[in-house]
Write an enzyme that holds these catalytic residues in place. Structure first.
Site: not given
Ligand code: DGL
Length: 249
Positions: A8-9, A39-40, A70, A72, A146, A178, A180
């Site tokens: 994941d990010s 990352y989004g 993730c 994204t 985060e 997402c 998170h």
């Molecule tokens: N956990 C990521 C997702 O499911 C988050 C992506 C991000 O870092 O923006 O999209």
């Protein structure tokens, strides 16, 4: 020995790892790129490039099966990664879609800007059901989580904004698009003026995966940033023993 790569990010994919560890014995190798999250809001080519770097690193561990934890990365890079590494990659979005299609009524997809731009959930749900799918990009949430902000006024202000359309229309189903967001599921529920069906795509993931199980489980977590705040969140999410290692890629 079955080696499972999960990535994941940042911290979000741990909500997926948690469900996997609960149900399937294997050697898990997790990579969370907290240093470069979120990352989004990045360009598509950057997201593909960073995902490629993560997989290149995880390849050191003879991974048999990858779980893209993730949304994204799933919407953007699955085809690229499958083609490049010639290994099985299971995108979390597939699990989310499968679960969503078991419910009746309209949906709200709460996700990153990139996932919303892909319209993955909207296109596929509307194609396969009578439902209408609303989409809301929630660009602040990953950064807040985060940074360790998983409750309080700042988070509530963002949620109030992102859930406005749900509260106005009493949308029956909300997809946490997402990984998170399950970390703040209680806060999401608290900010809803009605009772919604909250879909966490990770909850049934292990039933959708077919791999040879081991007798024991080991959990190895690599994070590109380790600090007190994210250590606390890791402990809050995972109820198992794990080895945490700092790894910049
Ligand atoms: N956990 C990521 C997702 O499911 C988050 C992506 C991000 O870092 O923006 O999209």
């Amino acid at each position: 020995m079955t080696n499972i790569g999960v990535f994941d990010s940042g911290l979000g994919g741990l909500t997926v790892l948690k469900e996997l560890v609960k149900d399937k014995k294997a050697n898990y190798f997790y990579f969370g790129d907290s240093l470069r999250a979120p990352y989004g809001n990045l360009s598509n080519s950057k997201i593909i490039d960073f995902s490629d770097q993560i997989v290149k690193f995880l390849e050191n561990y003879n991974i048999d099966q990858y779980i893209i934890a993730c949304n994204t990365i799933s919407t953007l890079a699955t085809d690229y990664l499958k083609e490049k590494y010639k290994k099985p990659f299971y995108p979390i979005t597939e699990s989310g879609l499968e679960d969503a299609l078991t419910f009746k009524g309209d949906f709200l997809v709460l996700a990153t800007q990139t996932t919303v731009n892909s319209h993955f959930y909207k296109k596929n749900i509307e194609k396969n059901s009578e439902a209408f799918v609303h989409e809301v990009a929630a660009p602040n949430l990953v950064s807040l989580i985060e940074d360790g902000v998983i409750s309080g006024k700042k988070l509530e202000e963002s949620l109030e904004e992102y859930l406005k359309i749900a509260n106005k229309n009493h949308i029956p189903n909300i997809i946490l698009g997402c990984t998170h967001y399950p970390i703040i599921k209680n806060e999401i529920e608290r900010n809803l003026a009605y009772k919604a069906n909250i879909i966490n795509p990770a909850v049934n993931i292990s039933s959708k995966l077919n791999f040879k199980e081991d007798d024991e489980t080991s959990v190895n977590i690599f994070m590109s940033e380790v600090n007190e705040k994210n250590k606390q969140i890791i402990d809050k999410i995972l109820a198992c023993d794990y080895k945490l290692m700092l790894k910049e890629i």
